[in-house]
Motif scaffolding. Structure first.
Motif, PDB file in Angstrom:
ATOM      1  N   PRO A  99      -0.089  13.106  -9.601  1.00  0.00           N
ATOM      2  CA  PRO A  99       0.624  12.098 -10.392  1.00  0.00           C
ATOM      3  C   PRO A  99       1.605  11.254  -9.581  1.00  0.00           C
ATOM      4  O   PRO A  99       1.849  10.099  -9.924  1.00  0.00           O
ATOM      5  N   ASP A 100       2.129  11.785  -8.499  1.00  0.00           N
ATOM      6  CA  ASP A 100       3.074  11.028  -7.672  1.00  0.00           C
ATOM      7  C   ASP A 100       2.412   9.869  -6.935  1.00  0.00           C
ATOM      8  O   ASP A 100       3.096   8.969  -6.448  1.00  0.00           O
ATOM      9  N   MET A 113      -9.384  -7.870 -16.160  1.00  0.00           N
ATOM     10  CA  MET A 113      -9.753  -6.631 -15.485  1.00  0.00           C
ATOM     11  C   MET A 113      -8.855  -5.497 -15.976  1.00  0.00           C
ATOM     12  O   MET A 113      -7.642  -5.671 -16.132  1.00  0.00           O
ATOM     13  N   ARG A 114      -9.459  -4.336 -16.203  1.00  0.00           N
ATOM     14  CA  ARG A 114      -8.718  -3.119 -16.530  1.00  0.00           C
ATOM     15  C   ARG A 114      -8.446  -2.453 -15.199  1.00  0.00           C
ATOM     16  O   ARG A 114      -9.375  -2.145 -14.439  1.00  0.00           O
ATOM     17  N   GLU A 115      -7.174  -2.232 -14.854  1.00  0.00           N
ATOM     18  CA  GLU A 115      -6.844  -1.757 -13.518  1.00  0.00           C
ATOM     19  C   GLU A 115      -5.619  -0.857 -13.503  1.00  0.00           C
ATOM     20  O   GLU A 115      -4.805  -0.885 -14.429  1.00  0.00           O
ATOM     21  N   PHE A 116      -5.518  -0.055 -12.434  1.00  0.00           N
ATOM     22  CA  PHE A 116      -4.333   0.745 -12.176  1.00  0.00           C
ATOM     23  C   PHE A 116      -4.123   0.800 -10.673  1.00  0.00           C
ATOM     24  O   PHE A 116      -5.003   0.434  -9.892  1.00  0.00           O
ATOM     25  N   CYS A 117      -2.955   1.262 -10.271  1.00  0.00           N
ATOM     26  CA  CYS A 117      -2.571   1.195  -8.866  1.00  0.00           C
ATOM     27  C   CYS A 117      -2.087   2.561  -8.377  1.00  0.00           C
ATOM     28  O   CYS A 117      -1.347   3.255  -9.080  1.00  0.00           O
ATOM     29  N   VAL A 118      -2.514   2.940  -7.163  1.00  0.00           N
ATOM     30  CA  VAL A 118      -2.050   4.165  -6.515  1.00  0.00           C
ATOM     31  C   VAL A 118      -1.628   3.849  -5.082  1.00  0.00           C
ATOM     32  O   VAL A 118      -1.973   2.807  -4.534  1.00  0.00           O
ATOM     33  N   VAL A 127      -5.722  -0.751  -5.717  1.00  0.00           N
ATOM     34  CA  VAL A 127      -5.872  -1.108  -7.115  1.00  0.00           C
ATOM     35  C   VAL A 127      -7.339  -0.841  -7.464  1.00  0.00           C
ATOM     36  O   VAL A 127      -8.237  -1.396  -6.839  1.00  0.00           O
ATOM     37  N   PHE A 128      -7.561   0.033  -8.442  1.00  0.00           N
ATOM     38  CA  PHE A 128      -8.912   0.307  -8.938  1.00  0.00           C
ATOM     39  C   PHE A 128      -9.084  -0.478 -10.219  1.00  0.00           C
ATOM     40  O   PHE A 128      -8.195  -0.484 -11.083  1.00  0.00           O
TER      41      PHE A 128
END
Length: 134
Positions: A99-100, A113-118, A127-128
């Motif tokens: 989670p971090d 676009m549906r996206e998240f960032c790690v 960014v996926f």
């Protein structure tokens, strides 16, 4: 450029769903198709869908560079934008294991676009994303 190829491969393989194509051992000659326990690596290629990553150990890369590039500090220079299928499932997987690493939860961008960032173990931002369902 990464500090530790093995650590980076584990991050991308186990958290982000990439597969190892090859990994070059520290001897610069031996190539493995999967990581071998207790073995150090200087270079690796991973793939997921149509995205291919090449990871190289920082000191190994510097040894190949000319002049002042050998000593220049690496810095933040880009964000990797990776289009995949199953963005929500990947987010839940990463969130459950690391989670971090999550920097931005899934959202739908203004460009559809549906996206998240790690952030990976070397500070690289990923960014996926996938096309949002209408």
């Amino acid at each position: 450029m990464v500090a530790d190829v093995r650590r980076a491969v584990v991050f991308y393989r186990d958290l982000c769903g990439f597969s190892v194509v090859m990994a070059m051992r520290e001897d610069g000659k031996t190539v493995d198709q999967a990581l071998v326990d207790g073995t150090g690596y200087v270079f690796a290629i991973l793939v997921r869908d149509s995205v291919e990553l090449m990871l190289q150990q920082a000191e190994n890369l510097r040894s190949e560079l000319p002049g002042a590039l050998k000593t220049r500090a690496a810095g933040f220079s880009c964000t990797y934008y990776v289009e995949i299928e199953g963005v929500e499932a990947l987010y839940e997987h990463i969130k459950a294991i690391a989670p971090d690493a999550v920097r931005l939860s899934p959202h739908t961008s203004s460009y559809g676009m549906r996206e998240f960032c790690v952030e990976d173990c070397d500070g690289h931002v990923l960014v996926f994303a996938e096309r949002a369902q209408a």
